[in-house]
Scaffold this active site. Structure first.
Site, PDB file in Angstrom:
ATOM      1  CG  HIS A 268      -4.510  -9.692  10.860  1.00 13.69           C
ATOM      2  ND1 HIS A 268      -3.797  -8.901   9.999  1.00 13.69           N
ATOM      3  CD2 HIS A 268      -5.739  -9.115  10.962  1.00 13.69           C
ATOM      4  CE1 HIS A 268      -4.547  -7.896   9.589  1.00 13.69           C
ATOM      5  NE2 HIS A 268      -5.730  -8.002  10.151  1.00 13.69           N
ATOM      6  CG  ASP A 290      -9.137  -8.497   6.675  1.00 16.41           C
ATOM      7  OD1 ASP A 290     -10.123  -8.123   6.016  1.00 16.41           O
ATOM      8  OD2 ASP A 290      -8.960  -8.163   7.859  1.00 16.41           O
TER       9      ASP A 290
END
Length: 408
Positions: A268, A290
């Site tokens: 990410h 996440d």
């Protein structure tokens, strides 16, 4: 006849995370809480009933994940008909990984989904029977930017031009009061920033800025209105630009600054970006996964809310696109990655997954700390920060006494 005294447990032969340092010390637990041993020694004239040899390891508070969409085959936004089963199994599975508390996260959904599931995502005490503590829901969307929706379904997004009435219709304000920890919204979406003070006053929910194309000026306005968090920094937001760094620019303010979640899965966010953020605002960093339903499962096709996602090679994408759709990382992996990416100390990395998330949610008196009176959610780690043993409310959690199922 007097009642038997509650047993006292001593952790010894360890380095204890205390006052921002790792110190050679003992830790004492009674009735699910960290206790001051002075009373035990000098007033009660007692010695520990149970002694746990940590074998030279590190004793840390349990990890706290404030953003996780699912794991072990379950998804908080998609498994609406088996939501209790999803919460039970994710809570137990996370506990065995060393995550002792978390915020179940929902992606942007239609109002009927929120009204069905939010009440099942409210605070719940952790134990070997329940699994990790549930700290309340993180409701991510749907008041977010269509330009920065990421893996959120466009058709679900909405504005707040009618203020609190829109939040009542979408979530139910009573659901926010009782069951939500925080909500992610985009400050520039019509009505959002103006509604923040009233929403906080009416529900007590915390507000995070994210999935947003906001300018720095708009992000600063939202922060002043009460949005004291940033959701997954760098991802799904206005990119950094020297003349307008967007939400990211809040880390450069010379006054109070928000907490920020950051995903250290190596996918990410580039390691250099992690380092830039951390050195800009070290006390605001909160490691988050996440994670989505495929966490701890084989590669293949899964659901994130109503979206189909493709999980291969450690990456998660919306099927048929190159849009990242969550992670499959564990929080323990993110802690170790953080040290690799930044060169930070073990103390700094551990506090990013314990103390800072607790401070972000205003619960650092009981979570994210080993101070006297705190909940006895404890990890024993080796020198490389691999989880060796997990305790919740002072009781050891193992695969023998924590039974959970993966949904394959």
């Amino acid at each position: 006849m007097s009642l038997p005294e509650s047993p006292i447990t001593q952790f010894y032969n360890c380095l204890v995370l205390k006052d921002h340092k790792l110190v050679s010390d003992y830790l004492y637990v009674q009735n699910g809480k960290i206790i001051d041993p002075a009373n035990m020694f000098w007033e009660e004239k007692r010695i520990p009933d149970v002694r746990i040899d940590c074998k030279g390891g590190i004793v840390s508070p349990g990890y706290i994940d404030v953003q996780i969409n699912g794991a072990f085959g379950y998804d908080f936004s998609n498994d609406t008909d088996i939501i209790e089963e999803a919460v039970d199994n994710i809570s137990k599975g996370l506990l065995l990984q060393g995550c002792t508390a978390y915020c179940p996260t929902t992606v942007s959904s239609r109002p009927e989904v929120y009204h069905k599931v939010i009440s099942h995502l409210g605070p719940r005490k952790g134990s070997v029977e329940n699994g990790a503590s549930v700290l309340g829901a993180h409701i991510e969307g749907p008041f977010i930017s269509p330009q920065k929706k990421g893996a959120h379904e466009l058709a679900t997004l909405r504005t707040a031009k009618h203020g609190l009435a829109d939040f009542e219709e979408c979530y139910g304000l009573d659901n926010l009061r009782k069951y939500a920890a925080y909500v992610t919204m985009a400050p520039e979406v019509e009505g959002v920033t103006d509604a923040i003070p009233d929403l906080i006053k009416e529900t007590g929910v915390a507000i995070s800025s994210g999935h947003s194309n906001a300018t720095t000026a708009k992000a600063q306005e939202a922060f002043k209105q009460g949005a004291n968090m940033i959701t997954h920094l760098f991802n799904a937001m206005h990119p950094f630009h020297q003349r307008d760094p967007g939400i990211i620019g809040l880390l450069g303010d010379n006054g109070p600054r928000p907490f920020y979640g950051i995903i250290c899965d190596g996918i990410h966010v580039h390691p250099n970006s992690v380092m830039i953020a951390y050195y800009a605002h070290p006390t605001g960093a909160c490691l988050v996964t996440d994670a989505m339903s495929a966490q701890s499962l084989p590669e293949g096709y899964y659901k994130l809310g109503e979206m189909d996602v493709d999980v291969h090679g450690g990456h998660v994408y919306i099927k048929g696109t190159n849009t990242i759709a969550g992670s499959i990382a564990t929080l323990a992996e993110c802690v170790r990655n953080f040290i690799e990416f930044t060169g930070a100390s073990k103390v700094e990395a551990l506090e990013n997954a314990t103390l800072h998330p607790a401070q972000m949610l205003g619960i650092s008196d009981t979570k994210g700390t080993l101070a006297h009176g705190a909940d006895a959610d404890i990890l024993i780690l080796d020198n490389d920060l691999h989880v060796q043993r997990v305790f919740i409310a002072g009781v050891e959690a193992t695969s023998d006494n924590v039974n959970f199922n993966k949904k394959l």
